[in-house]
Write an enzyme that holds these catalytic residues in place. Structure first.
Site, PDB file in Angstrom:
ATOM      1  N   GLY A  46       0.817  -1.228   0.097  1.00  0.00           N
ATOM      2  CA  GLY A  46       0.021   0.081  -0.003  1.00  0.00           C
ATOM      3  C   GLY A  46       0.971   1.228  -0.049  1.00  0.00           C
ATOM      4  O   GLY A  46       2.027   1.150   0.364  1.00  0.00           O
ATOM      5  N   GLN A  51       2.972  10.134   1.271  1.00  0.00           N
ATOM      6  CA  GLN A  51       4.482   9.218   1.171  1.00  0.00           C
ATOM      7  C   GLN A  51       5.197   9.766   0.065  1.00  0.00           C
ATOM      8  O   GLN A  51       6.584   9.365  -0.067  1.00  0.00           O
ATOM      9  CB  GLN A  51       4.162   7.777   1.203  1.00  0.00           C
ATOM     10  N   CYS A  89       6.560  -0.078   7.062  1.00  0.00           N
ATOM     11  CA  CYS A  89       6.157   1.196   6.355  1.00  0.00           C
ATOM     12  C   CYS A  89       6.987   1.457   5.216  1.00  0.00           C
ATOM     13  O   CYS A  89       8.318   1.714   5.789  1.00  0.00           O
ATOM     14  CB  CYS A  89       5.613   2.252   7.198  1.00  0.00           C
ATOM     15  N   LEU A  90       6.835   1.668   4.090  1.00  0.00           N
ATOM     16  CA  LEU A  90       7.802   2.100   3.143  1.00  0.00           C
ATOM     17  C   LEU A  90       8.459   3.623   3.743  1.00  0.00           C
ATOM     18  O   LEU A  90       9.375   3.936   3.200  1.00  0.00           O
ATOM     19  CB  LEU A  90       7.332   2.196   1.598  1.00  0.00           C
ATOM     20  N   HIS A 131      -3.905   1.058   7.940  1.00  0.00           N
ATOM     21  CA  HIS A 131      -2.545   1.751   7.932  1.00  0.00           C
ATOM     22  C   HIS A 131      -2.336   2.885   6.929  1.00  0.00           C
ATOM     23  O   HIS A 131      -2.008   3.949   7.406  1.00  0.00           O
ATOM     24  CB  HIS A 131      -1.585   0.550   7.753  1.00  0.00           C
ATOM     25  N   GLU A 132      -2.917   2.739   5.794  1.00  0.00           N
ATOM     26  CA  GLU A 132      -2.907   3.633   4.710  1.00  0.00           C
ATOM     27  C   GLU A 132      -3.793   4.975   4.887  1.00  0.00           C
ATOM     28  O   GLU A 132      -3.407   5.830   4.730  1.00  0.00           O
ATOM     29  CB  GLU A 132      -3.030   2.976   3.200  1.00  0.00           C
ATOM     30  N   HIS A 135      -2.255   7.143   7.343  1.00  0.00           N
ATOM     31  CA  HIS A 135      -1.311   7.965   6.713  1.00  0.00           C
ATOM     32  C   HIS A 135      -2.018   9.570   6.550  1.00  0.00           C
ATOM     33  O   HIS A 135      -1.681  10.532   6.314  1.00  0.00           O
ATOM     34  CB  HIS A 135      -0.770   7.664   5.412  1.00  0.00           C
TER      35      HIS A 135
HETATM   36 NI    NI Z   1       2.941   3.031   5.583  1.00  0.00          NI
END
Ligand code: NI
Length: 154
Positions: A46, A51, A89-90, A131-132, A135
């Site tokens: 995701g 991000q 998380c990226l 999670h997304e 953000h």
């Molecule tokens: Ni993330």
């Protein structure tokens, strides 16, 4: 399509409350395509627009189990149950953590053509959605983690 630069923890854009998308244009669709390419390039499941430095309410998801979404202005309308997730998380490379997340969530959003979409996500897909969507409110999973460790220490 293009791979965008992923912003990492400490960048203020990750802490912004993102703005609703008012108008869906070719530009919006291009950003979503880039988000998908960037997500796959980084082997993520995701990615949220902040991000890649865009504080707007847009998310892409691909759980590698056949569920793939481009979501605009997503909201969780119902949540049920509880699970202990395992998340990375990226934007926080090298770390993993566990959070308490709902087992099941119902989601409402718009797709890239501005059409309403609704679905129910369970298990890992519910975790990815939570999670997304966090953000988009400037929340990182580490804020909620009940366990948070460097990958090597796992
Ligand atoms: Ni993330």
């Amino acid at each position: 399509m293009a791979i965008r630069n992923i912003r990492t923890d400490g960048n203020p854009v990750l802490r912004e409350v993102c703005k609703e998308v008012k108008e869906i244009t070719d530009g919006t669709r291009r950003i979503l395509d880039d988000m998908v390419e960037t997500m796959f390039d980084s082997d993520g499941v995701g990615l949220a627009a902040p991000q890649i430095g865009i504080p707007k309410r847009m998310v892409v998801i691909d759980d590698r189990e056949g569920h793939s979404f481009k979501l605009i202005n997503p909201v969780i309308t119902e949540s049920e149950g509880e699970q202990l997730s395992s998340e990375g998380c990226l934007s926080i490379p090298g770390f993993r953590g566990k959070c308490k997340r709902p087992q099941r969530v119902s989601v409402k959003a718009l797709n890239e053509n501005g059409e309403p979409v609704e679905f129910t996500a369970e298990g890992q897909l519910a975790v990815i959605c939570c999670h997304e969507f966090d953000h988009l409110d400037g929340i990182l999973y580490k804020d909620k983690a009940v366990e948070y460790v460097k990958k090597e220490e796992e």
